[in-house]
Design an enzyme around this catalytic site. Sequence first.
Site, PDB file in Angstrom:
ATOM      1  N   GLY A   1       0.808  -1.201   0.000  1.00  0.00           N
ATOM      2  CA  GLY A   1       0.000   0.000   0.000  1.00  0.00           C
ATOM      3  C   GLY A   1       0.846   1.256   0.000  1.00  0.00           C
ATOM      4  O   GLY A   1       2.022   1.229   0.356  1.00  0.00           O
ATOM      5  N   SER A   2       0.252   2.379  -0.382  1.00  0.00           N
ATOM      6  CA  SER A   2       0.871   3.685  -0.140  1.00  0.00           C
ATOM      7  C   SER A   2       0.628   4.064   1.314  1.00  0.00           C
ATOM      8  O   SER A   2      -0.095   3.379   2.037  1.00  0.00           O
ATOM      9  CB  SER A   2       0.276   4.732  -1.077  1.00  0.00           C
ATOM     10  OG  SER A   2       0.740   4.543  -2.392  1.00  0.00           O
ATOM     11  N   GLY A   3       1.253   5.151   1.752  1.00  0.00           N
ATOM     12  CA  GLY A   3       1.087   5.611   3.127  1.00  0.00           C
ATOM     13  C   GLY A   3       2.235   5.174   4.022  1.00  0.00           C
ATOM     14  O   GLY A   3       2.207   5.424   5.226  1.00  0.00           O
ATOM     15  N   HIS A   4       3.220   4.492   3.450  1.00  0.00           N
ATOM     16  CA  HIS A   4       4.363   4.025   4.231  1.00  0.00           C
ATOM     17  C   HIS A   4       5.658   4.759   3.872  1.00  0.00           C
ATOM     18  O   HIS A   4       6.745   4.289   4.187  1.00  0.00           O
ATOM     19  CB  HIS A   4       4.571   2.523   4.020  1.00  0.00           C
ATOM     20  CG  HIS A   4       3.376   1.686   4.332  1.00  0.00           C
ATOM     21  ND1 HIS A   4       2.796   1.688   5.578  1.00  0.00           N
ATOM     22  CD2 HIS A   4       2.637   0.841   3.577  1.00  0.00           C
ATOM     23  CE1 HIS A   4       1.757   0.860   5.576  1.00  0.00           C
ATOM     24  NE2 HIS A   4       1.627   0.341   4.374  1.00  0.00           N
TER      25      HIS A   4
ATOM     26  N   ASP B   1      -1.955  -8.375   0.090  1.00  0.00           N
ATOM     27  CA  ASP B   1      -0.680  -8.189  -0.622  1.00  0.00           C
ATOM     28  C   ASP B   1      -0.230  -9.510  -1.238  1.00  0.00           C
ATOM     29  O   ASP B   1       0.181  -9.571  -2.406  1.00  0.00           O
ATOM     30  CB  ASP B   1       0.409  -7.694   0.349  1.00  0.00           C
ATOM     31  CG  ASP B   1       0.170  -6.283   0.842  1.00  0.00           C
ATOM     32  OD1 ASP B   1      -0.913  -6.031   1.410  1.00  0.00           O
ATOM     33  OD2 ASP B   1       1.048  -5.428   0.654  1.00  0.00           O
TER      34      ASP B   1
ATOM     35  N   HIS C   1      -0.844  -0.418   9.149  1.00  0.00           N
ATOM     36  CA  HIS C   1      -2.014   0.204   8.518  1.00  0.00           C
ATOM     37  C   HIS C   1      -2.950   0.746   9.578  1.00  0.00           C
ATOM     38  O   HIS C   1      -4.131   0.960   9.329  1.00  0.00           O
ATOM     39  CB  HIS C   1      -2.767  -0.806   7.650  1.00  0.00           C
ATOM     40  CG  HIS C   1      -1.895  -1.527   6.696  1.00  0.00           C
ATOM     41  ND1 HIS C   1      -1.628  -2.865   6.801  1.00  0.00           N
ATOM     42  CD2 HIS C   1      -1.202  -1.090   5.632  1.00  0.00           C
ATOM     43  CE1 HIS C   1      -0.805  -3.215   5.821  1.00  0.00           C
ATOM     44  NE2 HIS C   1      -0.536  -2.155   5.108  1.00  0.00           N
TER      45      HIS C   1
END
Lengths: 344, 344
Positions: free
Chosen positions: B65-68, B121, B230
């Site tokens: 995911g993005s956001g990391h 994932d 997350h």
Amino acid sequence: MRYNSRKRLKAGVHMQIINEPDQALAQAVQGIQWTYPELAWVPDTYGCYDRHFADNQIPLLAGGGSGHAPAHWGYVGHGMLTGAVMGTIFTPPTAEQIVKVAQAMTHQRRLFLIVKNFPADVKAFKTAQTTLQDQGWDVGMALVADDISVDNASLKQRRRGVAGTVLIHKLLGAAAANGATMAELTTLAQHVTAATKTIGVATSGALIPGQADASFTLNPGEIYYGIGIHGEPGYRQEPFQSSERLAQELISKLRLNFQWHAHDHYAVLVNSLGGITPLELMVFNHDVHELLQLDQLALDFHQAGTFLTSNGMHGLSLTLLHLEQTDWLAALNMPVKTPAWPNH
Amino acid sequence: MRYNSRKRLKAGVHMQIINEPDQALAQAVQGIQWTYPELAWVPDTYGCYDRHFADNQIPLLAGGGSGHAPAHWGYVGHGMLTGAVMGTIFTPPTAEQIVKVAQAMTHQRRLFLIVKNFPADVKAFKTAQTTLQDQGWDVGMALVADDISVDNASLKQRRRGVAGTVLIHKLLGAAAANGATMAELTTLAQHVTAATKTIGVATSGALIPGQADASFTLNPGEIYYGIGIHGEPGYRQEPFQSSERLAQELISKLRLNFQWHAHDHYAVLVNSLGGITPLELMVFNHDVHELLQLDQLALDFHQAGTFLTSNGMHGLSLTLLHLEQTDWLAALNMPVKTPAWPNH
């Protein structure tokens, strides 16, 4: 007593992951020492210098309060700063501490200081300069005053030293490493500090270890223009609309100050004040790019990241540096090896 | 409608400096493109690869995911990842996007994938693996499952892939750059993932653009052990006492898992989940160092910084990697040129 008794905390105020607040800085320095053994720390100070400094150039020493990490210790290394001396959170080091770090880092009896233009900082560094001069040292000084925000009462520009200071570290650091004389550093410092302007915004104040409240509190959904890096209030608060609107406001202030023309050459520093996410920083970076392109500026150098923070403040600043001389670009691009300056 | 209508915001919840929330990721990628032109982005994906990749080694592709940020795009560069493919915030890319990035970054029809062990994932990356294998590709995979936190209901370890993933990027990246075969990468991946364990804590949840509430809310003064990257809840919340107490808890969990002995060799990664200050990170780093020294471990490699975040989460994680083979240390120390891996 444990630090984190609940009564000190209010909803929405984040506790800090520390031990006793009055131990935080000393313990953080020990953490930094472990991670960055290339920094030699000077006893009885929060100051350090490049352990590998060859002492064959004019040494550069910058400093100010703690709470701005990675400034200033993160910029110590060949081609940038020789040393950095910090005080406690948002408080400059004493003149005695500055002198101690200077004496520890060089045997040359010459030194160039980089100082952010806050009264307490200027006083401490000027006193240290005089002390060293009385001991026969040759001591130059750059005063960084890049903040173009305006004081509401006096309507005067505040001219504080803020994130643009990091670009001054880089430019003077490259010149010193390339053998600049004291006179050359002094002239360069006058030109590059005059060519550097910054403005910042925040949606929350800065944090002080052991204090539950941030340095200022806004109404939900508001943003504060022209805040200072120690959590000082800004010149206007208004409901936040969008990153693009924010970029427009900051760029219009910078445009007024620089009076730029199409094809002028600029360096851009988009700086997180610590509390925002990489996502926010990069959205704002995108907006800055779009808007500066409309003005047809030549954006020869640009960085976006966390360069000079205000201990947990949710906010950012935008710095532009007018590249008046072509060798300034080479100085900005010169690779260095420091904890925090990005080499990519 | 403007994003930041006041009604969406509550006291203590920080607005985010973005434009329309559904535009945030695309605009952030454009911001990243400007700052890091060495990354080539693949149309119709949030994926990128090293523009200077010579295509003469097995290419490595990681994602999630993005956001990391800075994971995973920040680790693209020679000696680390060849490419990175992100989905939307906290959502993995689709199999189609993974295939697109793989096809764009290499002509070799071989590939090694590094995947964090979350069901969504794993499903996306395994589907992409099958698709490419059907096209005649040779595709290896490392599954990172370093999270040792325990699920309260099942009492089983969660085995999610978290910050230790960045060390896996580094170890496999060095091996691939040094010419490792697919079989060698596969064996190395099995050993290094088994030797890497992480546990995290937070005092606030993660942020999602356009949502005012964080992913979870704690009582003031509380800390949550075993949270996910997350913003997933942890296994225990309790009043925060001190950074040292926190370090003791995390290290005792890691000690139980590793069953280490004095003089065993370890790498240490102290990671900010995004929202804490450098001061907090370095105080905790100090405490980790003090406690691990008591156990007389040989701490041959250590870093403290912002490596893999959980979009604004106030928290941190501690990763230990048992250095079972001496060449692993050389691989961790091998200089690379990426946006985010520190060279100092």
